[in-house]
Scaffold this motif. Structure first.
Motif, PDB file in Angstrom:
ATOM      1  N   TYR A  16      58.863  35.889  10.146  1.00 47.36           N
ATOM      2  CA  TYR A  16      57.860  34.994   9.568  1.00 47.36           C
ATOM      3  C   TYR A  16      56.684  35.771   8.959  1.00 47.36           C
ATOM      4  CZ  TYR A  16      60.266  31.258  12.112  1.00 47.36           C
ATOM      5  OH  TYR A  16      61.203  30.376  12.580  1.00 47.36           O
ATOM      6  N   CYS A  40      45.851  33.994  11.313  1.00 44.00           N
ATOM      7  CA  CYS A  40      47.028  33.820  10.449  1.00 44.00           C
ATOM      8  C   CYS A  40      46.776  32.734   9.402  1.00 44.00           C
ATOM      9  CB  CYS A  40      48.249  33.466  11.297  1.00 44.00           C
ATOM     10  SG  CYS A  40      48.878  34.843  12.297  1.00 44.00           S
ATOM     11  N   LYS A  41      46.059  31.710   9.796  1.00 46.93           N
ATOM     12  CA  LYS A  41      45.764  30.616   8.861  1.00 46.93           C
ATOM     13  C   LYS A  41      44.831  31.116   7.757  1.00 46.93           C
ATOM     14  CE  LYS A  41      45.052  26.729  10.827  1.00 46.93           C
ATOM     15  NZ  LYS A  41      44.409  25.632  11.588  1.00 46.93           N
ATOM     16  N   LEU A  44      46.770  33.178   5.432  1.00 47.48           N
ATOM     17  CA  LEU A  44      47.938  32.463   4.887  1.00 47.48           C
ATOM     18  C   LEU A  44      49.235  33.183   5.199  1.00 47.48           C
ATOM     19  CD1 LEU A  44      46.485  31.535   1.354  1.00 47.48           C
ATOM     20  CD2 LEU A  44      46.476  30.144   3.425  1.00 47.48           C
ATOM     21  N   VAL A  46      51.441  32.602   8.117  1.00 46.72           N
ATOM     22  CA  VAL A  46      52.515  31.745   8.628  1.00 46.72           C
ATOM     23  C   VAL A  46      52.028  30.295   8.650  1.00 46.72           C
ATOM     24  CG1 VAL A  46      53.563  33.549  10.046  1.00 46.72           C
ATOM     25  CG2 VAL A  46      51.795  32.089  11.034  1.00 46.72           C
ATOM     26  N   SER A  47      52.964  29.374   8.719  1.00 45.93           N
ATOM     27  CA  SER A  47      52.622  27.961   8.818  1.00 45.93           C
ATOM     28  C   SER A  47      52.323  27.589  10.269  1.00 45.93           C
ATOM     29  CB  SER A  47      53.768  27.096   8.295  1.00 45.93           C
ATOM     30  OG  SER A  47      54.899  27.226   9.146  1.00 45.93           O
ATOM     31  N   ASP A  48      51.732  26.403  10.472  1.00 44.62           N
ATOM     32  CA  ASP A  48      51.476  25.921  11.831  1.00 44.62           C
ATOM     33  C   ASP A  48      52.771  25.821  12.623  1.00 44.62           C
ATOM     34  OD1 ASP A  48      48.791  25.754  11.456  1.00 44.62           O
ATOM     35  OD2 ASP A  48      48.709  23.582  11.167  1.00 44.62           O
ATOM     36  N   GLN A  50      55.554  27.529  12.276  1.00 45.17           N
ATOM     37  CA  GLN A  50      56.069  28.853  12.650  1.00 45.17           C
ATOM     38  C   GLN A  50      55.267  29.457  13.790  1.00 45.17           C
ATOM     39  OE1 GLN A  50      55.710  30.614   8.755  1.00 45.17           O
ATOM     40  NE2 GLN A  50      57.866  30.255   8.241  1.00 45.17           N
ATOM     41  N   TYR A  51      53.954  29.296  13.741  1.00 40.79           N
ATOM     42  CA  TYR A  51      53.121  29.823  14.817  1.00 40.79           C
ATOM     43  C   TYR A  51      53.418  29.102  16.136  1.00 40.79           C
ATOM     44  CZ  TYR A  51      49.050  31.383  17.446  1.00 40.79           C
ATOM     45  OH  TYR A  51      48.252  31.938  18.418  1.00 40.79           O
ATOM     46  N   SER A 132      49.626  22.002  17.724  1.00 39.21           N
ATOM     47  CA  SER A 132      48.500  22.659  17.061  1.00 39.21           C
ATOM     48  C   SER A 132      47.221  21.873  17.323  1.00 39.21           C
ATOM     49  CB  SER A 132      48.746  22.763  15.555  1.00 39.21           C
ATOM     50  OG  SER A 132      48.711  21.482  14.959  1.00 39.21           O
TER      51      SER A 132
END
Length: 576
Positions: A16, A40-41, A44, A46-48, A50-51, A132
């Motif tokens: 990822y 990470c957000k 940019l 990984v997506s929520d 994926q995390y 999340s």
């Protein structure tokens, strides 16, 4: 190895993120003290989803899906509301199963404390899952009333002495859960909680009504009022109304005459206007607060078209032909709150190409349209619809919108504008397309000039739509059909739906509204009948014979499509 490093390793292992990106994220974690998810957000990486997948694998927990769940009432009876917001943890119910959902599984202290409080209260803990913080916050916002936001604020008044609520803090410029929690005055906390909750629930108005027993708070959602909290003791109602006056910069010492004001607050990084009306009654002063989310509406109006209002395909084709005429008058009628102005905005949005000069005069200008000159009526400065319209005609317009025709002078000028080459959009308060004719006759408007200027008359209502998340098929009620003057044989094969109520629609069973309309097309025969002052009965008969569909018939078409209920149609239209 820290938690952040373990999750980073999993993210790289799953493909990822790459080593370079993860190293940059870990430097942010170390340097700024933020979580790896936030880092990470920001980058940019990984997506929520994926995390969350990596986080759940690290702790051996399932990822929670909050759609289709509801807040646990027993849980809310034990756990303070502010604790949930601060730690992003909540218990939800799906069917007969309970789940404790957290965004911070590493925070064992908070999890253990929640579990101990639940055990002491005799509430089942349920399985621990992760989600999340954004999803948990969104869930809490959708269930703000159930999570005790208003209840916590209102319960304070049960233990207060009168002296404590008389202090009015300064107006806070930002409205958030943190600002509400930190409010020093119980009055400030309650009023801010009501504003926050109302905006979260898409309410258009807040009604604070004083009764013999105390203060009642109601929201108008999709055109219908709902009481949202228990009655506040009568001793405190004056202080609550005074708080609203302070926010609106009104005279708190004057309690015998009506007052109007406004204030603005920031809510989730956007400015929201609140228009306030204070009215004295026999039990004290009432307040009505209109909520105007201009930024949301302005974004919505960029793509606003007649389709988005719910008009049928036949009506859309008809209206588009009328609003693209080079001159004449398009007149929209209906009671207050029936969406007349929104229809006019949709019409203007469709014809606005930038090549024509479009000027509006409104009272008030509720929403801003890009590239359109909008004028606010100001009667104190003698800027009325009539005087403003005269000035507009000297400003070389192509299209004009007049917010409302209230008097003969405005009507005369608008008609003359339509007759002299301008396309005029306007509204008037009446119950049907035929009642409009009586309104203009009452103003002593020459019927020949009136019908010569008209392109069409539109009468409309707004009906609530059944919530898509909780709609269920129900049996047709023969008694209700009879009372609605509908034949059972015609509707026996129609599927009737009902919203059972869910967190998506806040338990109402409805979410959103659409317009249902009737359109009177001014052909030569109808024009001659109006000019010769023939009866409304003959006009209606001729219009129906020419194919006009009434508001109620339009609403019944929505019923057959499963969009609304018969009870809702009977609420807003006359039984024919």
């Amino acid at each position: 190895m820290t938690e952040a490093e373990k999750i980073a390793q999993l993210l790289v292992g799953k493909g990822y993120a790459d080593d370079t990106g993860i190293e940059a994220a870990l430097k942010l974690v170390t340097g700024e003290g933020i979580g790896l998810g936030d880092a990470c957000k920001r980058l940019l990486l990984v997506s929520d989803a994926q995390y969350l997948e990596a986080l759940s694998e690290l702790y051996g927990l399932d990822v929670a899906t909050l759609d289709g769940t509801r807040i646990d009432d027993e849980f809310m009876g034990v756990i303070p509301h502010e604790l949930l917001r601060r730690n992003m943890i909540v218990q939800v119910v799906r069917g007969d199963q309970r789940f404790l959902v957290t965004s911070k599984p590493s925070d064992l202290f908070t999890t253990d404390m929640i579990e101990r409080l639940l055990e002491q209260g005799g509430v089942e803990v349920g399985s621990l899952t992760v989600a999340s913080s954004r999803d948990i916050e969104s869930f809490l916002n959708r269930n703000a009333s159930d999570t005790g936001l208003l209840k916590d604020a209102a319960d304070v008044f049960n233990v207060l002495e009168l002296g404590e609520v008389s202090e009015l803090a300064r107006v806070d410029e930002t409205l958030s859960i943190d600002s509400i929690s930190e409010g020093a005055s119980p009055v400030v906390k309650l009023v801010d909680s009501i504003l926050y909750d109302a905006v979260s629930k898409r309410a258009s108005d807040i009604h604070l009504e004083t009764t013999s027993k105390g203060l009642v708070a109601k929201y108008r959602i999709d055109g219908v009022l709902y009481q949202v909290m228990d009655t506040i003791d009568k001793r405190y109602q004056a202080s609550i109304i005074s708080r609203i006056k302070v926010m609106s910069e009104l005279d708190i010492s004057e309690r015998r005459i009506p007052q109007d004001g406004r204030f603005k607050v920031r809510f989730k990084d956007k400015a929201i206007d609140f228009r306030v009306s204070i009215m004295p009654g026999i039990n004290g002063e009432d307040a009505v607060i209109r909520i105007l989310d201009k930024e949301y509406i302005s974004a919505e109006f960029k793509e606003l078209r007649l389709e988005s209002l719910g008009f049928s395909e036949k009506n859309i084709v008809h209206l588009r032909r009328m609003i693209k005429e080079p001159y004449g008058m398009v007149l929209v009628t209906g009671p207050t709150g029936s969406g007349k102005t929104t229809t006019l905005y949709a019409a203007l949005s469709e014809i606005h190409t930038g090549r024509d000069k479009i000027i509006t005069i409104e009272d008030p200008v509720e929403y801003e349209l890009q590239g359109v000159v909008q004028i606010q009526v100001n009667e104190k400065k003698n800027l009325t619809f009539a005087t403003g319209l005269r000035s507009i005609l000297r400003h070389d317009p192509d299209k004009i919108m007049v917010g409302e025709i209230r008097d003969a002078e405005t009507a005369q000028i608008a008609i003359q504008a339509a007759l002299t080459g301008h396309l005029v959009f306007t509204t008037v308060h009446a119950n049907s397309v035929f009642d409009v004719i009586g309104r203009f006759a009452h103003m002593d408007i020459d019927p020949y000039n009136f019908v010569s200027s008209l392109n069409c008359v539109i009468a409309q209502r707004l009906i609530r739509l059944i919530c898509n998340k909780c709609r269920e098929v129900v049996e047709a009620d023969p008694q209700l059909l009879l009372e609605s003057r509908l034949h059972y044989s015609e509707y026996k094969d129609v599927k009737f739906y009902l919203g059972t109520g869910c967190e998506h629609c806040h338990g109402t069973g409805y979410r959103g509204r659409k317009a249902v309309v009737e359109i009177l097309d001014l052909n030569d025969e109808i024009r001659d009948m109006i000019a010769s002052r023939q009866s409304i009965t003959l006009l209606r008969k001729k219009a129906v014979g020419n194919g006009m569909i009434s508001v109620r018939q339009s609403a019944l078409e929505s019923l057959k499509l499963g969009e609304t209920t018969l009870e809702e149609i009977n609420r807003v239209t006359f039984v024919e």
